[in-house]
Design a protein around this motif. Structure first.
Motif, PDB file in Angstrom:
ATOM      1  N   PRO A 192       0.816  -1.219   0.000  1.00 25.01           N
ATOM      2  CA  PRO A 192       0.000   0.000   0.000  1.00 25.01           C
ATOM      3  C   PRO A 192       0.847   1.265   0.000  1.00 25.01           C
ATOM      4  O   PRO A 192       0.489   2.261  -0.632  1.00 25.01           O
ATOM      5  N   GLU A 193       1.986   1.228   0.697  1.00 25.83           N
ATOM      6  CA  GLU A 193       2.858   2.396   0.744  1.00 25.83           C
ATOM      7  C   GLU A 193       3.454   2.685  -0.635  1.00 25.83           C
ATOM      8  O   GLU A 193       3.537   3.842  -1.070  1.00 25.83           O
ATOM      9  N   ASP A 194       3.859   1.625  -1.346  1.00 26.54           N
ATOM     10  CA  ASP A 194       4.406   1.800  -2.692  1.00 26.54           C
ATOM     11  C   ASP A 194       3.339   2.348  -3.637  1.00 26.54           C
ATOM     12  O   ASP A 194       3.606   3.240  -4.450  1.00 26.54           O
ATOM     13  N   VAL A 195       2.135   1.798  -3.543  1.00 27.63           N
ATOM     14  CA  VAL A 195       1.041   2.231  -4.402  1.00 27.63           C
ATOM     15  C   VAL A 195       0.704   3.696  -4.131  1.00 27.63           C
ATOM     16  O   VAL A 195       0.490   4.483  -5.055  1.00 27.63           O
ATOM     17  N   ALA A 196       0.658   4.064  -2.864  1.00 26.24           N
ATOM     18  CA  ALA A 196       0.345   5.451  -2.499  1.00 26.24           C
ATOM     19  C   ALA A 196       1.381   6.402  -3.080  1.00 26.24           C
ATOM     20  O   ALA A 196       1.035   7.471  -3.609  1.00 26.24           O
ATOM     21  N   GLU A 197       2.658   6.040  -2.992  1.00 22.47           N
ATOM     22  CA  GLU A 197       3.720   6.902  -3.529  1.00 22.47           C
ATOM     23  C   GLU A 197       3.572   7.077  -5.039  1.00 22.47           C
ATOM     24  O   GLU A 197       3.647   8.203  -5.556  1.00 22.47           O
ATOM     25  N   VAL A 198       3.337   5.965  -5.748  1.00 25.07           N
ATOM     26  CA  VAL A 198       3.235   6.026  -7.206  1.00 25.07           C
ATOM     27  C   VAL A 198       2.005   6.814  -7.640  1.00 25.07           C
ATOM     28  O   VAL A 198       2.081   7.684  -8.521  1.00 25.07           O
ATOM     29  N   HIS A 199       0.864   6.547  -7.043  1.00 27.40           N
ATOM     30  CA  HIS A 199      -0.368   7.212  -7.461  1.00 27.40           C
ATOM     31  C   HIS A 199      -0.327   8.702  -7.155  1.00 27.40           C
ATOM     32  O   HIS A 199      -0.818   9.518  -7.951  1.00 27.40           O
ATOM     33  N   ALA A 200       0.267   9.073  -6.036  1.00 27.69           N
ATOM     34  CA  ALA A 200       0.414  10.498  -5.719  1.00 27.69           C
ATOM     35  C   ALA A 200       1.331  11.165  -6.745  1.00 27.69           C
ATOM     36  O   ALA A 200       1.073  12.297  -7.190  1.00 27.69           O
ATOM     37  N   PHE A 201       2.392  10.466  -7.120  1.00 29.39           N
ATOM     38  CA  PHE A 201       3.318  10.983  -8.129  1.00 29.39           C
ATOM     39  C   PHE A 201       2.612  11.170  -9.468  1.00 29.39           C
ATOM     40  O   PHE A 201       2.760  12.212 -10.124  1.00 29.39           O
ATOM     41  N   LEU A 202       1.835  10.167  -9.881  1.00 32.46           N
ATOM     42  CA  LEU A 202       1.147  10.249 -11.167  1.00 32.46           C
ATOM     43  C   LEU A 202       0.140  11.396 -11.182  1.00 32.46           C
ATOM     44  O   LEU A 202       0.037  12.132 -12.171  1.00 32.46           O
ATOM     45  N   ARG A 203      -0.598  11.557 -10.097  1.00 27.80           N
ATOM     46  CA  ARG A 203      -1.575  12.644 -10.056  1.00 27.80           C
ATOM     47  C   ARG A 203      -0.865  14.005 -10.103  1.00 27.80           C
ATOM     48  O   ARG A 203      -1.353  14.943 -10.746  1.00 27.80           O
ATOM     49  N   LYS A 204       0.270  14.093  -9.464  1.00 24.40           N
ATOM     50  CA  LYS A 204       1.025  15.349  -9.498  1.00 24.40           C
ATOM     51  C   LYS A 204       1.515  15.625 -10.909  1.00 24.40           C
ATOM     52  O   LYS A 204       1.490  16.788 -11.365  1.00 24.40           O
ATOM     53  N   ASP A 233      -7.521  16.443 -10.457  1.00 23.26           N
ATOM     54  CA  ASP A 233      -8.425  16.046  -9.382  1.00 23.26           C
ATOM     55  C   ASP A 233      -9.520  15.099  -9.878  1.00 23.26           C
ATOM     56  O   ASP A 233     -10.052  14.296  -9.107  1.00 23.26           O
ATOM     57  N   GLY A 234      -9.858  15.196 -11.164  1.00 24.52           N
ATOM     58  CA  GLY A 234     -10.939  14.374 -11.693  1.00 24.52           C
ATOM     59  C   GLY A 234     -10.508  13.103 -12.383  1.00 24.52           C
ATOM     60  O   GLY A 234     -11.323  12.196 -12.583  1.00 24.52           O
ATOM     61  N   MET A 235      -9.240  13.009 -12.767  1.00 29.31           N
ATOM     62  CA  MET A 235      -8.797  11.858 -13.548  1.00 29.31           C
ATOM     63  C   MET A 235      -8.637  10.624 -12.669  1.00 29.31           C
ATOM     64  O   MET A 235      -8.000  10.666 -11.617  1.00 29.31           O
ATOM     65  N   ARG A 236      -9.222   9.517 -13.124  1.00 30.72           N
ATOM     66  CA  ARG A 236      -9.144   8.281 -12.358  1.00 30.72           C
ATOM     67  C   ARG A 236      -7.843   7.531 -12.654  1.00 30.72           C
ATOM     68  O   ARG A 236      -7.453   7.378 -13.811  1.00 30.72           O
ATOM     69  N   ILE A 237      -7.207   7.077 -11.588  1.00 37.76           N
ATOM     70  CA  ILE A 237      -5.972   6.301 -11.689  1.00 37.76           C
ATOM     71  C   ILE A 237      -6.219   4.956 -11.014  1.00 37.76           C
ATOM     72  O   ILE A 237      -6.428   4.883  -9.800  1.00 37.76           O
ATOM     73  N   LEU A 238      -6.214   3.900 -11.812  1.00 37.86           N
ATOM     74  CA  LEU A 238      -6.478   2.558 -11.306  1.00 37.86           C
ATOM     75  C   LEU A 238      -5.177   1.862 -10.924  1.00 37.86           C
ATOM     76  O   LEU A 238      -4.108   2.186 -11.445  1.00 37.86           O
ATOM     77  N   TYR A 239      -5.292   0.880 -10.027  1.00 38.50           N
ATOM     78  CA  TYR A 239      -4.151   0.014  -9.729  1.00 38.50           C
ATOM     79  C   TYR A 239      -4.435  -1.369 -10.294  1.00 38.50           C
ATOM     80  O   TYR A 239      -5.560  -1.890 -10.172  1.00 38.50           O
ATOM     81  N   GLY A 240      -3.433  -1.976 -10.887  1.00 42.30           N
ATOM     82  CA  GLY A 240      -3.549  -3.345 -11.367  1.00 42.30           C
ATOM     83  C   GLY A 240      -2.296  -4.122 -11.022  1.00 42.30           C
ATOM     84  O   GLY A 240      -1.237  -3.544 -10.788  1.00 42.30           O
ATOM     85  N   GLY A 241      -2.398  -5.424 -11.008  1.00 40.04           N
ATOM     86  CA  GLY A 241      -1.248  -6.264 -10.676  1.00 40.04           C
ATOM     87  C   GLY A 241      -1.591  -7.215  -9.561  1.00 40.04           C
ATOM     88  O   GLY A 241      -1.402  -6.907  -8.389  1.00 40.04           O
ATOM     89  N   SER A 242      -2.146  -8.380  -9.938  1.00 41.32           N
ATOM     90  CA  SER A 242      -2.524  -9.414  -8.968  1.00 41.32           C
ATOM     91  C   SER A 242      -3.539  -8.914  -7.933  1.00 41.32           C
ATOM     92  O   SER A 242      -3.462  -9.254  -6.747  1.00 41.32           O
ATOM     93  N   VAL A 243      -4.484  -8.106  -8.387  1.00 37.34           N
ATOM     94  CA  VAL A 243      -5.595  -7.703  -7.518  1.00 37.34           C
ATOM     95  C   VAL A 243      -6.535  -8.883  -7.367  1.00 37.34           C
ATOM     96  O   VAL A 243      -6.929  -9.525  -8.337  1.00 37.34           O
ATOM     97  N   LYS A 244      -6.905  -9.199  -6.139  1.00 36.17           N
ATOM     98  CA  LYS A 244      -7.783 -10.330  -5.860  1.00 36.17           C
ATOM     99  C   LYS A 244      -8.659 -10.003  -4.663  1.00 36.17           C
ATOM    100  O   LYS A 244      -8.439  -8.995  -3.984  1.00 36.17           O
ATOM    101  N   PRO A 245      -9.653 -10.851  -4.390  1.00 37.09           N
ATOM    102  CA  PRO A 245     -10.562 -10.531  -3.280  1.00 37.09           C
ATOM    103  C   PRO A 245      -9.854 -10.305  -1.950  1.00 37.09           C
ATOM    104  O   PRO A 245     -10.278  -9.461  -1.151  1.00 37.09           O
ATOM    105  N   SER A 246      -8.758 -11.021  -1.720  1.00 32.35           N
ATOM    106  CA  SER A 246      -8.095 -10.941  -0.423  1.00 32.35           C
ATOM    107  C   SER A 246      -7.319  -9.643  -0.202  1.00 32.35           C
ATOM    108  O   SER A 246      -7.035  -9.277   0.944  1.00 32.35           O
ATOM    109  N   ASN A 247      -6.961  -8.945  -1.266  1.00 32.22           N
ATOM    110  CA  ASN A 247      -6.187  -7.707  -1.081  1.00 32.22           C
ATOM    111  C   ASN A 247      -6.890  -6.460  -1.628  1.00 32.22           C
ATOM    112  O   ASN A 247      -6.374  -5.353  -1.514  1.00 32.22           O
ATOM    113  N   ALA A 248      -8.066  -6.652  -2.213  1.00 31.17           N
ATOM    114  CA  ALA A 248      -8.745  -5.541  -2.878  1.00 31.17           C
ATOM    115  C   ALA A 248      -9.086  -4.401  -1.925  1.00 31.17           C
ATOM    116  O   ALA A 248      -8.886  -3.227  -2.251  1.00 31.17           O
TER     117      ALA A 248
END
Length: 252
Positions: free
Chosen positions: A179-191, A203-218
């Motif tokens: 989650p920490e890595d994802v937060a850093e990357v997504h904040a960077f991309l939005r900036k 502020d309006g553009m959606r940024i998705l995360y992908g990469g082995s997303v499954k029910p247990s970690n979603a």
């Protein structure tokens, strides 16, 4: 800005007509109200797009997995964005890492495909992501910044573009970014989007995360700041798993 969460399923090169029962199960769940406020999108192989559009309710988007930059022509085996729109698609994936690797697609080619999607009235889901080697050498943000800049046209905005961050090393491997890595990357991309297009679009553009997303970690991943949904691979092939991810996202 309140960004509507998008849960997208990429079936890749999987699925025959027998797999349409999975779509019927998703349709039944959506009609029963299980999607809530989420926006759902399913991207089956091109052979199933027309059938998918007939099965799924109008509130569920159907998307292509790739498109050619040209509207038509002598491009055997390729599919134009206009052809996808003709069978009811509203989205198309552009620049998935498997296309970038297997077909050597450059950022320029990805940008041309995204432009073609918009020309046809489709919303491109533009994928970017770093390899394990790039991650290990500490160049993740530099790589992503270059891919983002090269893959986005100047007319991209929050209504006609979705970005998907998929670390290549996590796709289909079972490994997932923290989650920490994802937060850093997504904040960077939005900036980066803000610096190029301004705060309103960022502020309006959606940024998705992908990469082995499954029910247990979603739930954990969807709860990260600046994560506006998921691009789901293998787990989208089974309605039960895809719907479990949607349920987890709704609880965030």
């Amino acid at each position: 800005m309140d960004r509507r969460m998008l849960i997208a399923g990429n079936w890749k090169m999987n699925g025959s007509r027998a797999a349409l029962d999975e779509l019927r199960a998703v349709a039944a769940a959506v009609e029963a109200g299980e999607a809530g406020d989420l926006e759902l999108l399913l991207c089956p192989p091109a052979t199933l797009l027309s059938a998918a559009r007939e099965i799924l309710p109008a509130s569920v988007g159907v998307g292509g997995q790739d498109c050619h930059a040209n509207e038509k022509g002598a491009h055997t085996g390729d599919v134009a964005a206009e052809m996808l729109a003709d069978v009811g698609a509203t989205y198309v994936i552009a620049g998935h890492s498997e296309r970038r690797a297997d077909h050597r697609e450059s950022d320029e080619e990805v940008r041309a495909k995204a432009d073609a999607a918009r020309r046809a009235g489709l919303v491109p889901v533009i994928c970017i992501g770093e390899t394990k080697a790039q991650r290990d050498e500490g160049s993740t943000l530099a790589v992503l910044g270059e891919q983002l800049t090269g893959s986005l046209s100047d007319d991209a905005d929050a209504t006609n573009t979705v970005i998907a961050y998929e670390p290549v090393w996590a796709i289909g491997t079972g490994d997932t970014a923290t989650p920490e890595d994802v937060a850093e990357v997504h904040a960077f991309l939005r900036k980066q989007v803000e610096l190029r297009f301004g705060s309103r679009i960022a502020d309006g553009m959606r940024i998705l995360y992908g990469g082995s997303v499954k029910p247990s970690n979603a739930a954990e991943l969807m709860g990260v700041a600046d994560v506006d949904g998921a691009l789901v691979g293998g787990a989208s092939l089974k309605a039960a798993d895809f719907l479990a991810i949607c349920k987890a996202a709704r609880g965030v």
